[in-house]
Design a protein around this motif. Structure first.
Motif, PDB file in Angstrom:
ATOM      1  N   GLU A 287       0.837  -1.206   0.000  1.00 10.58           N
ATOM      2  CA  GLU A 287       0.000   0.000   0.000  1.00 10.58           C
ATOM      3  C   GLU A 287       0.871   1.254   0.000  1.00 10.58           C
ATOM      4  O   GLU A 287       0.552   2.256  -0.653  1.00 10.58           O
ATOM      5  CB  GLU A 287      -0.913  -0.006   1.225  1.00 10.58           C
ATOM      6  CG  GLU A 287      -1.815   1.206   1.313  1.00 10.58           C
ATOM      7  CD  GLU A 287      -2.685   1.186   2.548  1.00 10.58           C
ATOM      8  OE1 GLU A 287      -3.191   2.258   2.929  1.00 10.58           O
ATOM      9  OE2 GLU A 287      -2.860   0.101   3.146  1.00 10.58           O
ATOM     10  N   GLU A 288       1.983   1.208   0.728  1.00 12.45           N
ATOM     11  CA  GLU A 288       2.882   2.353   0.782  1.00 12.45           C
ATOM     12  C   GLU A 288       3.443   2.669  -0.602  1.00 12.45           C
ATOM     13  O   GLU A 288       3.489   3.834  -1.029  1.00 12.45           O
ATOM     14  CB  GLU A 288       4.025   2.067   1.758  1.00 12.45           C
ATOM     15  CG  GLU A 288       5.023   3.196   1.910  1.00 12.45           C
ATOM     16  CD  GLU A 288       6.185   2.828   2.812  1.00 12.45           C
ATOM     17  OE1 GLU A 288       7.102   3.655   2.941  1.00 12.45           O
ATOM     18  OE2 GLU A 288       6.164   1.714   3.376  1.00 12.45           O
ATOM     19  N   ALA A 289       3.846   1.627  -1.339  1.00 12.87           N
ATOM     20  CA  ALA A 289       4.379   1.838  -2.682  1.00 12.87           C
ATOM     21  C   ALA A 289       3.300   2.374  -3.615  1.00 12.87           C
ATOM     22  O   ALA A 289       3.560   3.229  -4.467  1.00 12.87           O
ATOM     23  CB  ALA A 289       4.949   0.528  -3.233  1.00 12.87           C
ATOM     24  N   ARG A 290       2.079   1.867  -3.459  1.00 11.62           N
ATOM     25  CA  ARG A 290       0.986   2.349  -4.294  1.00 11.62           C
ATOM     26  C   ARG A 290       0.725   3.822  -4.048  1.00 11.62           C
ATOM     27  O   ARG A 290       0.457   4.595  -4.968  1.00 11.62           O
ATOM     28  CB  ARG A 290      -0.280   1.542  -4.022  1.00 11.62           C
ATOM     29  CG  ARG A 290      -1.418   1.851  -4.998  1.00 11.62           C
ATOM     30  CD  ARG A 290      -2.700   1.148  -4.626  1.00 11.62           C
ATOM     31  NE  ARG A 290      -2.509  -0.293  -4.619  1.00 11.62           N
ATOM     32  CZ  ARG A 290      -2.787  -1.070  -3.580  1.00 11.62           C
ATOM     33  NH1 ARG A 290      -3.235  -0.545  -2.464  1.00 11.62           N
ATOM     34  NH2 ARG A 290      -2.615  -2.356  -3.648  1.00 11.62           N
ATOM     35  N   LEU A 309      10.853  10.496 -12.667  1.00 15.98           N
ATOM     36  CA  LEU A 309      12.138  10.695 -12.001  1.00 15.98           C
ATOM     37  C   LEU A 309      12.176  12.047 -11.296  1.00 15.98           C
ATOM     38  O   LEU A 309      12.643  12.153 -10.153  1.00 15.98           O
ATOM     39  CB  LEU A 309      13.277  10.598 -13.023  1.00 15.98           C
ATOM     40  CG  LEU A 309      14.696  10.856 -12.477  1.00 15.98           C
ATOM     41  CD1 LEU A 309      15.023   9.868 -11.366  1.00 15.98           C
ATOM     42  CD2 LEU A 309      15.727  10.785 -13.598  1.00 15.98           C
ATOM     43  N   ALA A 310      11.654  13.086 -11.959  1.00 16.77           N
ATOM     44  CA  ALA A 310      11.609  14.405 -11.326  1.00 16.77           C
ATOM     45  C   ALA A 310      10.712  14.384 -10.098  1.00 16.77           C
ATOM     46  O   ALA A 310      10.985  15.055  -9.096  1.00 16.77           O
ATOM     47  CB  ALA A 310      11.110  15.445 -12.327  1.00 16.77           C
ATOM     48  N   ARG A 337      16.373   2.905  -0.734  1.00 15.48           N
ATOM     49  CA  ARG A 337      15.604   1.741  -0.258  1.00 15.48           C
ATOM     50  C   ARG A 337      14.263   1.643  -0.975  1.00 15.48           C
ATOM     51  O   ARG A 337      13.852   0.552  -1.387  1.00 15.48           O
ATOM     52  CB  ARG A 337      15.389   1.843   1.257  1.00 15.48           C
ATOM     53  CG  ARG A 337      16.610   1.485   2.090  1.00 15.48           C
ATOM     54  CD  ARG A 337      16.220   1.242   3.542  1.00 15.48           C
ATOM     55  NE  ARG A 337      15.641   2.452   4.145  1.00 15.48           N
ATOM     56  CZ  ARG A 337      16.339   3.364   4.794  1.00 15.48           C
ATOM     57  NH1 ARG A 337      17.657   3.222   4.902  1.00 15.48           N
ATOM     58  NH2 ARG A 337      15.743   4.412   5.325  1.00 15.48           N
ATOM     59  N   GLU A 338      13.580   2.783  -1.127  1.00 14.14           N
ATOM     60  CA  GLU A 338      12.281   2.771  -1.797  1.00 14.14           C
ATOM     61  C   GLU A 338      12.428   2.357  -3.255  1.00 14.14           C
ATOM     62  O   GLU A 338      11.628   1.556  -3.766  1.00 14.14           O
ATOM     63  CB  GLU A 338      11.637   4.151  -1.701  1.00 14.14           C
ATOM     64  CG  GLU A 338      11.199   4.527  -0.290  1.00 14.14           C
ATOM     65  CD  GLU A 338      10.703   5.952  -0.218  1.00 14.14           C
ATOM     66  OE1 GLU A 338      10.765   6.663  -1.255  1.00 14.14           O
ATOM     67  OE2 GLU A 338      10.246   6.370   0.860  1.00 14.14           O
ATOM     68  N   ALA A 339      13.438   2.885  -3.952  1.00 15.63           N
ATOM     69  CA  ALA A 339      13.639   2.541  -5.351  1.00 15.63           C
ATOM     70  C   ALA A 339      13.975   1.057  -5.511  1.00 15.63           C
ATOM     71  O   ALA A 339      13.508   0.401  -6.445  1.00 15.63           O
ATOM     72  CB  ALA A 339      14.751   3.409  -5.948  1.00 15.63           C
ATOM     73  N   THR A 340      14.772   0.517  -4.578  1.00 12.33           N
ATOM     74  CA  THR A 340      15.126  -0.902  -4.626  1.00 12.33           C
ATOM     75  C   THR A 340      13.895  -1.776  -4.421  1.00 12.33           C
ATOM     76  O   THR A 340      13.675  -2.760  -5.141  1.00 12.33           O
ATOM     77  CB  THR A 340      16.181  -1.218  -3.555  1.00 12.33           C
ATOM     78  OG1 THR A 340      17.340  -0.407  -3.766  1.00 12.33           O
ATOM     79  CG2 THR A 340      16.576  -2.683  -3.611  1.00 12.33           C
ATOM     80  N   LYS A 341      13.050  -1.411  -3.436  1.00 15.77           N
ATOM     81  CA  LYS A 341      11.818  -2.165  -3.192  1.00 15.77           C
ATOM     82  C   LYS A 341      10.907  -2.128  -4.410  1.00 15.77           C
ATOM     83  O   LYS A 341      10.318  -3.148  -4.791  1.00 15.77           O
ATOM     84  CB  LYS A 341      11.081  -1.605  -1.967  1.00 15.77           C
ATOM     85  CG  LYS A 341      11.713  -1.938  -0.638  1.00 15.77           C
ATOM     86  CD  LYS A 341      10.871  -1.383   0.496  1.00 15.77           C
ATOM     87  CE  LYS A 341      11.456  -1.730   1.851  1.00 15.77           C
ATOM     88  NZ  LYS A 341      10.628  -1.176   2.961  1.00 15.77           N
ATOM     89  N   ASP A 342      10.780  -0.950  -5.017  1.00 15.62           N
ATOM     90  CA  ASP A 342       9.927  -0.831  -6.201  1.00 15.62           C
ATOM     91  C   ASP A 342      10.442  -1.696  -7.339  1.00 15.62           C
ATOM     92  O   ASP A 342       9.660  -2.343  -8.056  1.00 15.62           O
ATOM     93  CB  ASP A 342       9.859   0.634  -6.647  1.00 15.62           C
ATOM     94  CG  ASP A 342       9.110   1.509  -5.658  1.00 15.62           C
ATOM     95  OD1 ASP A 342       8.396   0.954  -4.803  1.00 15.62           O
ATOM     96  OD2 ASP A 342       9.240   2.745  -5.743  1.00 15.62           O
ATOM     97  N   ALA A 343      11.773  -1.739  -7.520  1.00 16.18           N
ATOM     98  CA  ALA A 343      12.351  -2.547  -8.596  1.00 16.18           C
ATOM     99  C   ALA A 343      12.135  -4.036  -8.348  1.00 16.18           C
ATOM    100  O   ALA A 343      11.761  -4.782  -9.256  1.00 16.18           O
ATOM    101  CB  ALA A 343      13.846  -2.239  -8.729  1.00 16.18           C
TER     102      ALA A 343
END
Length: 378
Positions: A287-290, A309-310, A337-343
């Motif tokens: 839910e956090e990522a969404r 990205l901006a 950390r957030e970008a890694t989780k999203d990937a």
């Protein structure tokens, strides 16, 4: 005479000692007078007494917001002083509702000797009650699906003298999501022999009808706060001696999404599957990522940021450093950390995406071969 004077002096002293609580006492008295006035016509039986046991009663409720359909609204029920508060933020992007419902009960409640439900609640955040749709639901089956009986209700505004809202069983209609179930009769007392749950919803969607969803005109989104005092049942006849009590209906801990030991609660095979899939599911369907993804889309669509990205860099600068007060290094690590989780979530979701595309593609092909209208493309 001296006795009366002494009593008056003692009363005056007691009031002066408790002056900070005077307004709350007056509010409680007004609510009590309203409840007594209504009790002349109906007997109100609390099933979920937020005013008497806020913390224990709140533990029997859970949120059910529009995240289940991809929305980003959020709410929670928290214990307060002689009440609970249902508070949150409704956002219309991807959804448009917040809800709270009782957790699964091991033993259903028998409400067949009552005539309906009542809700003692007040909207504290604003006065726009009519700019939202308020729904009360009754679940007469053990399933946690979208088929429930639903009726409209409204909380009072602030400290008005309006009493609890009574909703007769005959106002509840069987719905499947936003649509009425065709041909289903209204709810009646005999159908409430086994009630497995009660829920409340604040929504931009008006009452269900045969045509589907209709939205509330000039719907007010954003933050809300509702004080909950009691949710219960009422009758105009003599109240039954064996009154249903939430203390006697313990919350089930065997739900697949409940916390605790999944093997102990669900058996070896199901428990092992849950133990493996739960962390993957929480990552893929975070839910956090969404919410972060939806926020980036809003920043791009509003023209504040040129691209995703901006928008990420905007979050680093404005939210993490400006609002949360993180240092440059802390903000960078948090963003990484957030970008890694999203990937990782994207890579894990690829097999599911491919499977859905194959299933829908096969369905479209079969529909064309049969001369039927094909399903829309994903």
């Amino acid at each position: 005479m001296w006795t009366m004077a002494a009593f008056a002096l003692a009363f005056r002293s007691s009031v002066s000692l408790t002056r900070p609580c005077q307004s709350s006492i007056h509010r409680s008295l007004r609510r009590a007078v309203s409840a007594v006035a209504m009790a002349d016509e109906a007997t109100l039986v609390p099933l979920f007494p937020f005013s008497e046991a806020p913390a224990a009663t709140v533990e029997q409720w859970e949120r059910i917001d529009d995240v289940v359909m991809g929305g980003v609204s959020s709410s929670r029920v928290v214990a307060g002083d002689a009440r609970a508060e249902w508070r949150g933020i409704v956002r219309t992007d991807g959804g448009g509702f917040c809800g709270a419902r009782t957790s699964t009960l091991e033993e259903p409640m028998d409400l067949s000797r009552f005539e309906g439900l009542y809700v003692d609640a007040a909207l504290l955040s604003d006065e726009d009650v009519d700019r939202r749709a308020w729904k009360l639901t009754i679940r007469t089956g053990a399933s946690r699906g979208e088929v429930v009986h639903s009726a409209e209700w409204k909380p009072r505004v602030g400290d008005s003298n309006d009493g609890p809202k009574l909703i007769p069983f005959s106002d509840f209609r069987l719905v499947r999501g936003p649509r009425l179930v065709p041909g289903a009769p209204p709810l009646n007392a005999s159908s409430c022999k086994s009630v497995f749950g009660i829920g409340m919803t604040l929504s931009k969607f008006a009452a269900a009808n045969a045509d589907g969803m209709a939205t509330v005109d000039n719907f007010r989104d954003g933050p809300f706060n509702v004080a909950l005092y009691n949710v219960g049942a009422y009758t105009t006849r003599e109240a039954p001696a064996d009154i249903p009590s939430p203390q006697r209906n313990s919350v089930s801990q065997s739900k697949p999404n409940s916390s605790g030991n999944p093997i102990k609660s669900n058996g070896v095979f199901v428990g092992l599957a849950l133990a493996l899939l739960r962390p993957i599911g929480s990552l893929v369907f975070s839910e956090e990522a969404r919410r972060r993804r939806q926020a980036r889309k809003l920043l791009v669509s509003s023209g504040r940021c040129a691209n995703s990205l901006a928008a990420r860099l905007y979050g680093q600068r404005v939210i993490k450093r400006g609002v949360r007060g993180l240092s440059r290094t802390q903000a960078a690590l948090s963003g990484l950390r957030e970008a890694t989780k999203d990937a990782v979530a994207f890579l894990l979701s690829l097999p599911l995406r491919l499977a859905f595309r194959m299933i829908f593609g096969l369905g479209r092909t079969l529909a064309k071969l049969r001369g039927q209208k094909p399903m829309p493309a994903l």
